[in-house]
Design a protein around this motif. Structure first.
Motif, mmCIF file in Angstrom:
data_model
loop_
_atom_site.group_PDB
_atom_site.id
_atom_site.type_symbol
_atom_site.label_atom_id
_atom_site.label_comp_id
_atom_site.label_asym_id
_atom_site.label_seq_id
_atom_site.Cartn_x
_atom_site.Cartn_y
_atom_site.Cartn_z
ATOM 1 N N PRO A 473 66.129 37.734 28.809
ATOM 2 C CA PRO A 473 64.825 37.086 28.678
ATOM 3 C C PRO A 473 64.926 35.695 28.082
ATOM 4 O O PRO A 473 65.961 35.299 27.513
ATOM 5 N N ALA A 474 63.827 34.959 28.171
ATOM 6 C CA ALA A 474 63.782 33.597 27.640
ATOM 7 C C ALA A 474 64.005 33.570 26.139
ATOM 8 O O ALA A 474 64.513 32.579 25.596
ATOM 9 N N GLY A 475 63.651 34.643 25.441
ATOM 10 C CA GLY A 475 63.859 34.677 24.002
ATOM 11 C C GLY A 475 65.305 34.484 23.596
ATOM 12 O O GLY A 475 65.596 34.045 22.470
ATOM 13 N N ASP A 476 66.236 34.784 24.500
ATOM 14 C CA ASP A 476 67.658 34.599 24.194
ATOM 15 C C ASP A 476 68.027 33.123 24.051
ATOM 16 O O ASP A 476 69.097 32.805 23.517
ATOM 17 N N LEU A 477 67.165 32.233 24.510
ATOM 18 C CA LEU A 477 67.429 30.798 24.382
ATOM 19 C C LEU A 477 67.344 30.315 22.940
ATOM 20 O O LEU A 477 67.910 29.265 22.611
#
Length: 985
Positions: A473-477
């Motif tokens: 997911p984008a949260g991993d960025l």
């Protein structure tokens, strides 16, 4: 754990393994890279990081020794080889001492090698191939242990070279008698059983060995849980796999990568992200075989030291291959290199051993291409407080300027001499000034830092994306970790949005992309590879995340390893959206095409700055003249935090540098760092000469960009005047002057021509439609670009040349033409050049690709190369094959449903039965399955030796009138390599 099989006993029932062997397909299941003290023994099959690896993580290099019965002069008798080894004075201590000269912590011994007679340098109770009575392996292990050099044993999976010289080197009858059953060692299954037993014999007899270096996998090993049993029996041993990322292995080895610019920057071809342990496996002799072939082949000191340093700058281990002679000694050129390294490495050892690559997950400034032709890497101590800037290719000037990645620098010194260096910081760059002493191969600066004060804490950010693959997911960025990453799910364009929590200042993004692809298009062992990194992008900002307006930055990122930066000027917003329009990989490499993966994106709100000394040739320097409306303007992303604006309307509003000093008269490279919100122009006059007009691309009025031109200067002081004939000219940040690049310098481009591959033309006049694309892959702009075919006598071209005034990084030029052969005659054998010409710094250059056309044999109604760009290859790949038609073939066909070659648009005039001729190469017994128009497949079984001699087989096929599709594949096991197809009625 269950009972372990012993040599000569049946193996236990196989235990299922995870589907797939590639790291990228199961990376979510691996153990995260944590300090060794925090990691317990992880389950076999998922050990990216483990305490047993610690000694190798702290190493810089290893020594790879290919040596055996077929070392020149070749021995076809095992006892005679052993006699000459001993009579020649072979010494284990010699190898260990030479390894230590190289700074190598380990030796990989490759004697059980397919091209060296499958020699075993130890007394073995298992018959099957050459084995010595003298325990050479035991002596080496003992000598290595005494001097802290570990020994790893090479094991091959490949029996195909068993009779390369006409003498059988594998003894199937002897091994069959030993096993009590008939076993053919020349088959993969039989050889897998034999080598499986050898693994256990070695583990039992040599407990001080450090592990196995395994040259690809064997199905028998995998089916019988060999690797899991090694883990059980010798849990401290390492396992390394060549050219494949098998999760249970500790190390991935990348073999003999070439083609990068500069040639020494080996990591550009790597495809395994940190913290995976990665080796760069390469030959020190620049010519000749991996083993001693009778010649004293030269060692390129420049190439070899460059590889050594750049590998360390990417946390890769340099596994250097040398070629011992029968008596174990190295040829003189290799001994000379080892002696050189024993003196050259120690003064900079602290920057290479016990450090990690800088610019990646361990922190550090940006590696890669720097100012004025400089190139290098950064290594860091844990925490990145101490960093080492390795200048491998020195600049053409006396300073080095690189992106500082937000680190506040407190001191700089020359690591070899201890000299304290002058430096300055501003606009996101560290500049080391007044460098007088350069090492021939690697000038190292020790840089002390005091953290990264201008980045927002990742925990304060939130991220969302327009698409994401499940599990990434984008949260991993913004999670602060490099073991998790966002995946764009093959969608382009795709966007990610960062939420700063409230309206805040932002000046640039630091983007850490997943280092899982090479930086350039290449073929590796017959598989196409390319960069999966960001090319074209746009950045927007918003106060509320609903409306975005115009982008604040539009541009292209270079395809390069390490952290990349997107400067956006001084923005005040809560939301920042990065929209990725394209990535560098093309569709010829489907594994990497549109496969965008990003580890982390960080947001900065300022730059570290130092007051003194200023960078030379700043626009705001007191010695410059500012005429008319030219004035100082605050620019926090500019060097020195100021620029000069107000240029425009002609010479009355101008900036003049009064003391541009060069040592020698002649043409020099003048780089102008400028800002502009819209496209405009700049005029440059040196010493009052007529001005040269330079086009300036517009993007962001607060972000400097660079344009370089060639200007004539006289020895000593010169004046350089900048003005603009446009209504509004660019802002000027600084200029830089240095020698022109070497005459041989050409900015890197990628040019493709389709159709690619040899084209077979029928009788009579023929027309061929051809298209070409030129892409600029370099930071330096090219001018006066023109691309067109060069027609041969009698041939005509329909379509005009395509041109561009200028091209910048990532931009492309495309065109198509129709080429028609002379009327009233058949097509002869011709190579038609497709040429792109351009200028760089006033110097002409060109890139040419050939459209190769040959007459089709009279008895064939259709003929096409396997490597032709009109075919679909799945995950198969193209490789060179000098004896093959067209000089190439397709390999890696079969073993799964995605590895095939599909010939589309196979056109015949009438329906009926035809003979399909298949040109192939093969070693052993293999089969194609051939399906026509999706119909029931027909098996084409073939056999051969050596895999380098083209052969032909044929089968009947039924075709319909017009276009047909013919697909060759083998879903179950490997198929032969394919050269071409042809049809006869």
């Amino acid at each position: 754990m269950g009972p372990r099989p012993q040599p000569g006993t049946p193996p236990p029932p196989p235990r299922p393994r995870p589907a797939g062997t590639r790291w990228r397909s199961i990376c979510a299941a691996v153990v995260l890279a944590l300090p060794a003290s925090l990691i317990s023994a992880a389950p076999a099959g998922a050990e990216v990081s483990h305490p047993r690896q610690q000694w190798l993580r702290e190493s810089t290099a290893g020594l790879f020794l290919h040596w055996g019965m077929l070392t020149a002069p070749r021995h076809l008798n095992c006892q005679e080889w052993e006699r000459d080894v001993t009579a020649g004075g072979w010494s284990a201590d010699y190898w260990v001492d030479e390894a230590r000269k190289l700074g190598a912590s380990y030796i990989v011994l490759a004697t059980f090698h397919s091209r060296l007679g499958y020699a075993r340098p130890w007394p073995s109770k298992i018959p099957g191939s050459c084995a010595t009575e003298r325990d050479l392996l035991g002596e080496l292990v003992k000598a290595g242990k005494a001097k802290d050099v570990r020994i790893i044993l090479y094991m091959t999976d490949d029996p195909q070279w068993h009779n390369e010289l006409g003498t059988e080197t594998l003894d199937s009858p002897a091994y069959s008698a030993y096993k009590g059953e008939r076993v053919d060692l020349t088959t993969r299954a039989g050889f897998g059983m034999y080598s499986y037993d050898l693994f256990f014999e070695v583990m039992e007899n040599y407990p001080d060995l450090a592990g196995f270096w395994i040259d690809n996998d064997n199905e028998y090993w995998e089916r019988n849980r060999l690797y899991e049993q090694i883990r059980e029996k010798r849990p401290s041993w390492l396992l390394s796999n060549n050219n494949e990322d098998t999760p249970i292995m500790d190390t991935v080895s990348n073999e003999q990568k070439t083609g990068m610019t500069p040639s020494y920057d080996y990591p550009q071809a790597a495809w395994t992200p940190m913290p995976r342990l990665v080796e760069a496996d390469y030959k020190l002799p620049t010519t000749g075989s991996w083993w001693y072939d009778g010649g004293d082949h030269p060692v390129d000191f420049r190439l070899s030291t460059g590889r050594y340093v750049t590998n360390a700058g990417s946390s890769m281990k340099s596994l250097m291959a040398e070629t011992p002679m029968v008596n174990g000694r190295f040829p003189p050129d290799q001994e000379r290199f080892n002696a050189f390294m024993s003196q050259w490495v120690p003064p900079i050892r602290s920057s290479l051993q016990g450090t990690e690559g800088g610019g990646y997950m361990y922190g550090g400034m940006q590696p890669g291409f720097w100012n004025d032709g400089a190139h290098g890497v950064v290594t860091v101590e844990r925490g990145a407080k101490t960093q080492y800037v390795h200048v491998v290719t020195r600049p053409r000037t006396d300073m080095v300027r690189l992106r500082d990645n937000g680190y506040k620098v407190t001191s700089v010194s020359d690591l070899r001499t201890g000299e304290r260096m002058r430096f300055t910081q501003s606009g996101g760059h560290l500049t080391i000034l007044g460098i007088r002493t350069w090492d021939a191969y690697d000038t190292v600066f020790k840089v002390q830092t005091a953290g990264q004060p201008y980045f927002y804490d990742q925990s304060a950010l939130k991220a969302s994306a327009s698409s994401a693959r499940e599990g990434h997911p984008a949260g991993d960025l913004v999670d602060g970790g490099f073991q998790t990453y966002w995946d764009g799910d093959r969608r382009l364009p795709v966007s990610v949005t960062l939420d700063l929590g409230k309206r805040r200042k932002a000046t640039y993004l630091a983007v850490d992309q997943r280092e899982w692809s090479p930086t350039y298009a290449r073929e590796s062992f017959g598989r196409p590879e390319d960069s999966a990194r960001i090319k074209d992008y746009r950045v927007y900002v918003s106060a509320h995340g609903r409306s975005w307006g115009q982008p604040v930055r539009t541009g292209a990122l270079r395809s390069a390893r390490g952290v990349q930066f997107i400067d956006i000027g001084e923005q005040h917003a809560r939301y920042i959206k990065l929209e990725v329009l394209t990535t560098w990989s093309g569709p010829q490499a489907p594994t990497f095409h549109r496969e965008l993966k990003i580890d982390e994106i960080r947001v900065a709100y300022g730059h570290p700055n130092s007051l003194l000394p200023p960078l030379p040739l700043e626009a705001e320097s007191l010695g410059n003249d500012r005429d008319g409306m030219a004035r100082l303007h605050l620019c926090r992303s500019c060097s020195g935090a100021f620029e000069v604006t107000g240029l425009g309307g002609g010479t009355r509003n101008a900036l003049t540098y009064r003391d541009v000093t060069v040592a020698e008269a002649g043409n020099h490279r003048l780089q102008i760092d400028h800002t502009s919100a819209a496209a405009t122009s700049l005029s440059v006059s040196a010493n009052g000469a007529p001005a040269v007009d330079v086009p300036i691309a517009g993007d962001n009025a607060e972000v400097p960009a660079s344009t370089a031109i060639s200007v004539p200067l006289r020895a000593g002081a010169n004046t350089v005047t900048l003005f603009s004939k446009a209504g509004k000219g660019p802002g000027i940040d600084r200029i830089a002057v240095g020698p022109l690049p070497p005459e041989s310098y050409v900015p890197r481009t990628t040019m493709t021509v389709e159709p690619a591959g040899m084209q077979w033309a029928g009788s009579g006049q023929q027309s061929i439609k051809v298209s070409a694309t030129l892409r600029l892959d370099d930071d330096d702009m090219i001018d006066k670009v023109r691309m067109a075919p060069v027609p041969l006598q009698g041939w005509s071209v329909q379509g005009d040349a395509v041109t561009a005034t200028t091209m910048r990084l990532g931009q492309t030029l495309e065109a198509s033409w129709t080429l028609t052969s002379p009327p009233g005659q058949d097509v002869g054998s011709v190579d038609i050049p497709i040429k792109a010409s351009f200028e760089t710094l006033g110097r002409p250059s060109e890139v040419t690709r050939q459209l190769r056309v040959r007459p089709r044999p009279a008895d064939r109604v259709f003929m096409r190369e396997a490597e032709d760009s009109r075919n679909r290859l799945g995950s198969s790949g193209i490789t060179n094959c000098s004896p093959c038609s067209g000089g190439q073939k397709v390999r890696n066909i079969g073993g799964g449903p995605d590895a095939y070659v599909e010939f589309e648009d196979v056109t015949v005039d009438t329906a009926g039965t035809y003979t399909l001729f298949i040109d192939y190469t093969v070693n052993g017994d293999r089969s194609f399955f051939v399906s026509v128009n999706g119909g029931t497949p027909v098996e084409a079984a073939v056999s051969g030796i050596g895999n380098s001699t083209p052969q032909t087989t044929s089968i009947p096929v039924t075709l319909r009138q017009g276009t047909n599709t013919i697909k060759l594949y083998n879903h179950q096991t490997s198929a032969p390599d394919l050269d071409r197809l042809s049809l006869a009625k």
